[in-house]
Motif scaffolding. Structure first.
Motif, short mmCIF file in Angstrom:
data_model
loop_
_atom_site.label_atom_id
_atom_site.label_comp_id
_atom_site.label_asym_id
_atom_site.label_seq_id
_atom_site.Cartn_x
_atom_site.Cartn_y
_atom_site.Cartn_z
N LEU A 79 30.47 12.64 -39.77
CA LEU A 79 29.47 11.75 -40.38
C LEU A 79 28.80 10.87 -39.33
N GLN B 297 28.57 7.31 -47.14
CA GLN B 297 29.73 8.21 -47.10
C GLN B 297 30.67 7.83 -45.95
N THR C 45 24.12 8.98 -43.25
CA THR C 45 25.43 9.17 -43.87
C THR C 45 26.20 7.86 -44.04
N ASN D 181 34.66 6.92 -46.25
CA ASN D 181 35.68 7.66 -45.51
C ASN D 181 36.42 6.79 -44.51
#
Length: 130
Positions: free
Chosen positions: A68, A78, A75, A82
């Motif tokens: 990412l 996300q 990104t 994560n």
């Protein structure tokens, strides 16, 4: 039903461990537009990919953070999820930051800086919740 092989159940267990409430949040935001999207994410991403053997959860999440980061700033949401998930399975701040820094070679300095800023936001939120 998606759970013919038990992947949804495994995905649900793992997603609740590393990102509690994610499926409900996805369902609330997207299911009116794409019914079943939340269940599909849990089944496919968590049940079929993240729950696989071969590497531990921390390693898999650090690899995700690396990918990412290299993909760039689009990104960011996300990436933050994560990073939080990696912290939930035991990744240290130092490990996460080193992985992000390493991606300078593949995504460039802007991608690394954007990812580092996302990490700082996650770390600051952890401190605020403590």
């Amino acid at each position: 039903m998606i759970d013919s092989l038990g992947t949804y159940a495994r995905g649900k267990e793992l997603s609740e461990q590393v990102n509690p409430g994610m499926e409900d949040a996805l369902r609330a935001r997207y299911d009116a537009l794409v019914p079943g999207l939340a269940e599909t994410v849990v089944d496919v991403a968590y049940g079929k990919f993240y729950a696989r053997g071969g590497v531990d959860e921390k390693t898999r999440l650090l690899a995700t953070i690396a990918a990412l980061t290299a993909m760039g700033s689009q990104t960011r949401p996300q990436l933050k999820v994560n990073i939080g998930s990696a912290r939930a399975v035991g990744a240290s701040r130092e490990e996460i930051c080193e992985i992000i820094f390493q991606m300078t070679l593949y995504g460039g300095f802007p991608a690394m800086i954007n990812a580092m800023n996302a990490a700082i936001e996650v770390f600051d939120a952890e401190e605020a919740d403590a």
